[in-house]
Design a protein around this motif. Sequence first.
Motif, PDB file in Angstrom:
ATOM      1  N   GLY A 136      -6.355  12.490   1.626  1.00 35.28           N
ATOM      2  CA  GLY A 136      -5.798  12.328   2.970  1.00 35.28           C
ATOM      3  C   GLY A 136      -4.393  11.761   3.031  1.00 35.28           C
ATOM      4  N   ILE A 137      -3.722  11.616   1.867  1.00 35.17           N
ATOM      5  CA  ILE A 137      -2.342  11.135   1.914  1.00 35.17           C
ATOM      6  C   ILE A 137      -1.436  12.322   2.236  1.00 35.17           C
ATOM      7  CG2 ILE A 137      -0.463  10.141   0.573  1.00 35.17           C
ATOM      8  CD1 ILE A 137      -2.569   8.738  -1.135  1.00 35.17           C
ATOM      9  N   ALA A 138      -0.744  12.247   3.364  1.00 33.54           N
ATOM     10  CA  ALA A 138       0.193  13.313   3.707  1.00 33.54           C
ATOM     11  C   ALA A 138       1.477  13.046   2.940  1.00 33.54           C
ATOM     12  CB  ALA A 138       0.451  13.330   5.204  1.00 33.54           C
ATOM     13  N   PRO A 139       1.792  13.877   1.928  1.00 34.10           N
ATOM     14  CA  PRO A 139       2.888  13.541   1.029  1.00 34.10           C
ATOM     15  C   PRO A 139       4.264  13.532   1.691  1.00 34.10           C
ATOM     16  CG  PRO A 139       1.977  15.696   0.493  1.00 34.10           C
ATOM     17  CD  PRO A 139       1.114  15.128   1.567  1.00 34.10           C
ATOM     18  N   ALA A 163      -3.941  13.264  -4.419  1.00 33.12           N
ATOM     19  CA  ALA A 163      -3.431  12.447  -3.318  1.00 33.12           C
ATOM     20  C   ALA A 163      -3.619  13.184  -1.997  1.00 33.12           C
ATOM     21  CB  ALA A 163      -1.961  12.121  -3.544  1.00 33.12           C
ATOM     22  N   ALA A 164      -3.368  14.491  -2.016  1.00 35.00           N
ATOM     23  CA  ALA A 164      -3.536  15.262  -0.784  1.00 35.00           C
ATOM     24  C   ALA A 164      -5.011  15.338  -0.399  1.00 35.00           C
ATOM     25  CB  ALA A 164      -2.964  16.666  -0.968  1.00 35.00           C
ATOM     26  N   LEU A 184       1.927   1.866  -3.522  1.00 36.58           N
ATOM     27  CA  LEU A 184       0.809   2.352  -4.324  1.00 36.58           C
ATOM     28  C   LEU A 184       0.548   3.832  -4.048  1.00 36.58           C
ATOM     29  CD1 LEU A 184      -1.350   1.457  -6.358  1.00 36.58           C
ATOM     30  CD2 LEU A 184      -2.873   1.022  -4.431  1.00 36.58           C
ATOM     31  N   SER A 185       0.674   4.213  -2.782  1.00 37.26           N
ATOM     32  CA  SER A 185       0.420   5.618  -2.454  1.00 37.26           C
ATOM     33  C   SER A 185       1.483   6.517  -3.083  1.00 37.26           C
ATOM     34  CB  SER A 185       0.347   5.822  -0.943  1.00 37.26           C
ATOM     35  OG  SER A 185       1.619   5.723  -0.356  1.00 37.26           O
ATOM     36  N   PRO A 199       0.819  -1.221   0.000  1.00 39.42           N
ATOM     37  CA  PRO A 199       0.000   0.000   0.000  1.00 39.42           C
ATOM     38  C   PRO A 199       0.850   1.267   0.000  1.00 39.42           C
ATOM     39  CG  PRO A 199      -0.890  -1.577   1.554  1.00 39.42           C
ATOM     40  CD  PRO A 199       0.404  -2.159   1.049  1.00 39.42           C
ATOM     41  N   PHE A 200       1.972   1.218   0.698  1.00 39.97           N
ATOM     42  CA  PHE A 200       2.878   2.374   0.698  1.00 39.97           C
ATOM     43  C   PHE A 200       3.356   2.676  -0.725  1.00 39.97           C
ATOM     44  CE2 PHE A 200       7.362   3.757   0.761  1.00 39.97           C
ATOM     45  CZ  PHE A 200       7.213   4.984   1.371  1.00 39.97           C
ATOM     46  N   ARG A 227       5.812  10.307   3.258  1.00 37.82           N
ATOM     47  CA  ARG A 227       6.062   9.283   2.242  1.00 37.82           C
ATOM     48  C   ARG A 227       7.330   9.610   1.459  1.00 37.82           C
ATOM     49  NH1 ARG A 227       0.530   7.102   1.946  1.00 37.82           N
ATOM     50  NH2 ARG A 227       0.100   7.326   4.160  1.00 37.82           N
ATOM     51  N   LYS A 254       2.885   5.950  -5.995  1.00 36.80           N
ATOM     52  CA  LYS A 254       2.487   6.084  -7.396  1.00 36.80           C
ATOM     53  C   LYS A 254       1.367   7.113  -7.531  1.00 36.80           C
ATOM     54  CE  LYS A 254       3.254   1.527  -8.676  1.00 36.80           C
ATOM     55  NZ  LYS A 254       2.627   0.244  -9.003  1.00 36.80           N
ATOM     56  N   ALA A 255       0.455   7.080  -6.560  1.00 32.34           N
ATOM     57  CA  ALA A 255      -0.645   8.046  -6.596  1.00 32.34           C
ATOM     58  C   ALA A 255      -0.109   9.462  -6.459  1.00 32.34           C
ATOM     59  CB  ALA A 255      -1.645   7.743  -5.487  1.00 32.34           C
TER      60      ALA A 255
END
Lengths: 255, 284, 343
Positions: free
Chosen positions: C222-225, C218-219, C206-207, C203-204, C228, C209-210
């Motif tokens: 809720g993905i805190a860039p 992505a932001a 994949l995130s 999943p990490f 990552r 790539k997103a």
Amino acid sequence: MTLAHQTLALQTLGLSKSFGGFRANSDISLCVARGARHALIGPNGAGKTTFINLLTGVVPATSGTVRLLDEDVTRVSQQGRVKRGMARTYQINQLFADLTPIETVGLAIAEREGAGARWWSRVGQNSAVVDEAEALLTRMKLGEVMMWRTATLPYGKQRLLEIALAMACKPKLLLLDEPAAGVPEDERHDVLDSVEALPQDVTVLLIEHDMELVFSFADRISVLVQGQLFAEGGVEEISTDPRVKAVYLGEDAHV
Amino acid sequence: MLTILFDGIAYGMLLFVLAAGLAVTLGLMNFVNLAHGAFAMAGGYATVILMNRFGLPFLLCLPLAFLFSAALGFIFERLLYRHMYERSHLDQVLFSIGLVFMSIAATDYLMGSQQQNIHLPAYLQGRIFIGGVGIGIYRLFIVVLCSLMALGLQWMLAKTRFGSQLRAAVDDRRAARGLGIPVVKVFAITFAFGSGLAGLGGALGAEIVGLDPTFPLKFMLYFLIVVTVGGTSSLTGPLLAALMLGVADVMGKYLVPQLGAFIIYAIMLAVLMLRPQGLFARGR
Amino acid sequence: MLSKPPSTRPLGAQAPSPAAFLQARAAWRWPEILFWISAFGLILLFPNRHLLLNEIAILGLFALSLDLILGYAGIVSLGHAAFFGVGAYAAGLLAKHGVSEPVTGLLLSGAAAGLVGFLASFMILRGTDLTRLMVTLGVALIFHELANRLDWITGGADGLLGISVGPILGRFDFDFAGTTAYTYSLTATFLLFLLARRIVHSPFGLSLKALKDNHLRAATIGIAPNRRIVAIYTLAAVYAGMAGALLTQTTQFVSLEMLDFARSADALLVLVIGGSGYLYGGLIGAIAFKLMKDTLSAMTPAYWIFWMGFILVILVLIGRDRLMATLARPFAPLLKLLGARRP
């Protein structure tokens, strides 16, 4: 006052934004009740996009506050607002072109559940995430195409994925930015049906140009003109308001 | 001390002329051209050949260097660069690095890898003393010439029809085309002019910063600093950045030779972290 | 592209369940297994080519590390050699000052490079492609300058001399033919590859790539860039540092060349040749790159960089995607089986 507070999903108080000398939003105070179907309309350049960007935290407000579910989120980051229950769609598709819908939606669900940063498990191993993603996509009429690359989806399906992706965040407040914009006629009813079918406990703030959709969907309407709140009221009230008509005349003749 | 300061200013002015073309292509056209230094080098070598083989006077060589690099820039723009405007930054980086490598090897092959010397005419050598401060005549020459260029550029961008056409073309290519502005021509001329300026800078700078085939690589970072630290919203930013860079570099190397290059790198990193849009860019 | 039937849609057979479909991405395919068997088979097959093969394995690992940030996180770096160099010097200094066991040295060097990468990653969080280019380039230059100035530690321009590397795990001595070296480098590369493969299919991964695909969206989900990016950049730095350490240990020499701009550019070119975003690009590219470099250098020894520039210009001008698609068409089924989504 206390009672009123508790029933609000979203409240802005004197929200303003200036770019250089230009006031894109000035002193907007808007209340959206919980469970409401609220529409925000306004002619081009009225500052609708800026307003959404302020609500979601893409740009910081010059002054004023944003309250989400009775909590001041003015200084909360974009991701923080998502975690507190605010999700949005985009007027122009903002999707992950190289991913499939199942990956896209699964990503958002995993993120919501705090499992998005796991680096040792495989994508697809977390069956709770996969099942939920599958169910959501099926509900949004994306079941057949969920293993396609997003870039290859028909436009209407991409619009549906926009909404599905926002719903994957399990929002309490959903901001829909012109969900039907640019969708060809034959795919249009799919999008409209999905908007109609959104669960009642999700508060929706619809930003829209299409009056037909606004009048059929919304129970309350706010009108934004030149960065300011111009009028607000029920559908009946707004659709017969001569001032609103005057604003839209020439811009959208059938109002 | 003041002598060093003046040397720094002269060096800064030189960097400005070298990098001004990049400020326009990168800043206004948003095109990452790491090979900008290759056009500067071409101007430098043109001067060397014209002076040493054909015995032309230095002052005549300067405009010729400008024309040579401008012509080269024009040809490259028409043949190659114009295909790259719409590409991703990664593609532009890879493409222009490729050009840098080719120019280095080609120059090495044609001219040899040694440092090239330019013999300045007698009237540009020596020092004069103004209020007890010794100033190299050649540096003074550079400062005056480059200041005039800077003023001329600013005037051209702000006041002339061409300048407004360029600004319009950069703002919105399609709209500009709709208004009947010959966007393709404007870009080609701008690119050629920027290359020409670099060539002039290369000719002027050969005596001060040296000239050998690795020139484009050695000064790549300096040019980029001028543009990124200066910001890309006007020419004033790059000018100030170039002056700061020139003074800091000369002073640093003189005062703390052990740290010379670090000062520059550290300032650059600090600026990029604190103000990614450039030190002198107008804040949004 | 739009109306073409998508390649991910199963043809004919019953559509797989979503879970199976997702997990199939991470399944091993036979060409991958064949690739690694051949790589290890070369230990026995070409005993007189092991020095070259060793270099290929190391370059492959270095390019793989760049692929992690470029291909998966979309970060363009002009200074990846910084981490290669830090690892190389760390390994050299360790070996010179008593830690002569290579595996220990390798791990410690990777950690050193990782620490530097971790700190440097905070500088690339903000800003655009351009500022990232500058920052990465600047960091690499600083380390080049450091290695140059601190000559009492690093040997400066003369390079670090007097490195003596002991037998691996106290048992396997390095030989002149490079057999131990190749086996060692290949094993390290393989193990690190396995880890990278695991991570990009998580999943990490994949995130990431997103994030690369659409930073804005992505932001919004809720993905805190930042965290990552820090994580993957640090990991890539560890990999690059280990590649540098391998080179030091197998050649028993470190010089400023390890930190050269040309080395960063090499890695970029390798990825341009091999393709990025499917992990094998670095390895395949490294093979092609080294073979090409050997051939072209033999023809015109001093002007190899001309050809390198030429290849870059041509590749980009024709269009990396298009050219690679054309060249790779005969191999397309193979590449697809290796996990490349699009040639």
